[in-house]
Enzyme design. Sequence first.
Site, PDB file in Angstrom:
ATOM      1  CG  ASN A   9      -1.672   1.252   1.449  1.00 12.11           C
ATOM      2  OD1 ASN A   9      -1.754   2.084   0.538  1.00 12.11           O
ATOM      3  ND2 ASN A   9      -2.256   1.423   2.624  1.00 12.11           N
ATOM      4  CE  LYS A  11      -0.181   3.449   4.696  1.00  7.17           C
ATOM      5  NZ  LYS A  11      -0.144   3.611   6.139  1.00  7.17           N
ATOM      6  CD  GLU A  97      -3.018   5.836   6.527  1.00 16.17           C
ATOM      7  OE1 GLU A  97      -3.002   5.887   5.284  1.00 16.17           O
ATOM      8  OE2 GLU A  97      -2.078   5.362   7.201  1.00 16.17           O
ATOM      9  CB  SER A 212       5.312  -1.400  11.917  1.00 18.04           C
ATOM     10  OG  SER A 212       4.913  -0.051  12.098  1.00 18.04           O
TER      11      SER A 212
HETATM   12  P1  PGA Z   1       2.824   0.505   7.588  1.00 16.11           P
HETATM   13  O1  PGA Z   1       1.378   0.732   6.955  1.00 16.11           O
HETATM   14  O2  PGA Z   1       3.366  -0.791   7.037  1.00 16.11           O
HETATM   15  O3  PGA Z   1       3.642   1.700   7.131  1.00 16.11           O
HETATM   16  O4  PGA Z   1       2.677   0.465   9.071  1.00 16.11           O
HETATM   17  C1  PGA Z   1       0.491  -0.345   6.741  1.00 16.11           C
HETATM   18  C2  PGA Z   1      -0.808   0.173   6.185  1.00 16.11           C
HETATM   19  O5  PGA Z   1      -1.284   1.229   6.631  1.00 16.11           O
HETATM   20  O6  PGA Z   1      -1.420  -0.459   5.285  1.00 16.11           O
END
Ligand code: PGA
Length: 254
Positions: A9, A11, A97, A212
């Site tokens: 993802n 983002k 989000e 994470s």
């Molecule tokens: P992250 O995000 O791996 O940076 O914690 C995961 C996500 O929001 O899909």
Amino acid sequence: MRKPLIAGNWKMNGTKASVETLLAGVVAGAGAIERSEVAVCPPYPFLQMAASALAGSSVRLGAQNCATAASGAFTGEVAAPMLADFGCHYVIIGHSERRAMYGEDEAILAKKLAAAFAAGLTPILCVGETLEERERGDMEKVIAAQIDGIIALCGIGAFGSLELAYEPVWAIGTGKTATPAQAQEVHAFIRARLAGHDAAVAQKVRILYGGSMKGSNALELLSQPDIDGGLIGGAALNADEFLSIAKAGDAATQ
Ligand code: PGA
């Protein structure tokens, strides 16, 4: 055994130049991935570029959101049939989000799921609790409400044609990963909740962990019996790091 799905993802990150490099890296390394399925979900403007770069590779394309409607006067929105037209296989629905910043509740998510299904896309539906909810002891209540809300609006059958992602909000982008035991507990809870409606659907659905996840913690997480993949944010922006998670998916299913 459920085949691991490792989905990136991205983002709201990237430039044409950085995306070109990232896609080339993912495509170059994907051939060495044996059992895991790999997918990337870039921002909308890069979908065409990604579709071209991924053509002929095993890496699937996804988007991060879609509109509730299939077309029409919805300035700024992107419809599910457009995503399908651009070669998307997946679409992320209900990321925390979007729930937190854009007020997406179960009623909206159910419409987005219906729009995605109608366009032939496979949704990756996200659920997860905040730190406050976990500390209050409401984790199971919150997850159950998110799952039950979608079952009530879309039917249990919908879970037979989608991917789930459990993403504890407190672990997203914070470097604080849920321990494998913490994540497994929630994944098992979700599967049991689904099994209460349809045992076959519960056995089939892949439940990805997100929050994470990176190369160094992926194997332990992916080795848990109810963790069937990862939804990867930050670590998906580096091709080698991202592919090391897919390799961990291979190792976990050996
Ligand atoms: P992250 O995000 O791996 O940076 O914690 C995961 C996500 O929001 O899909």
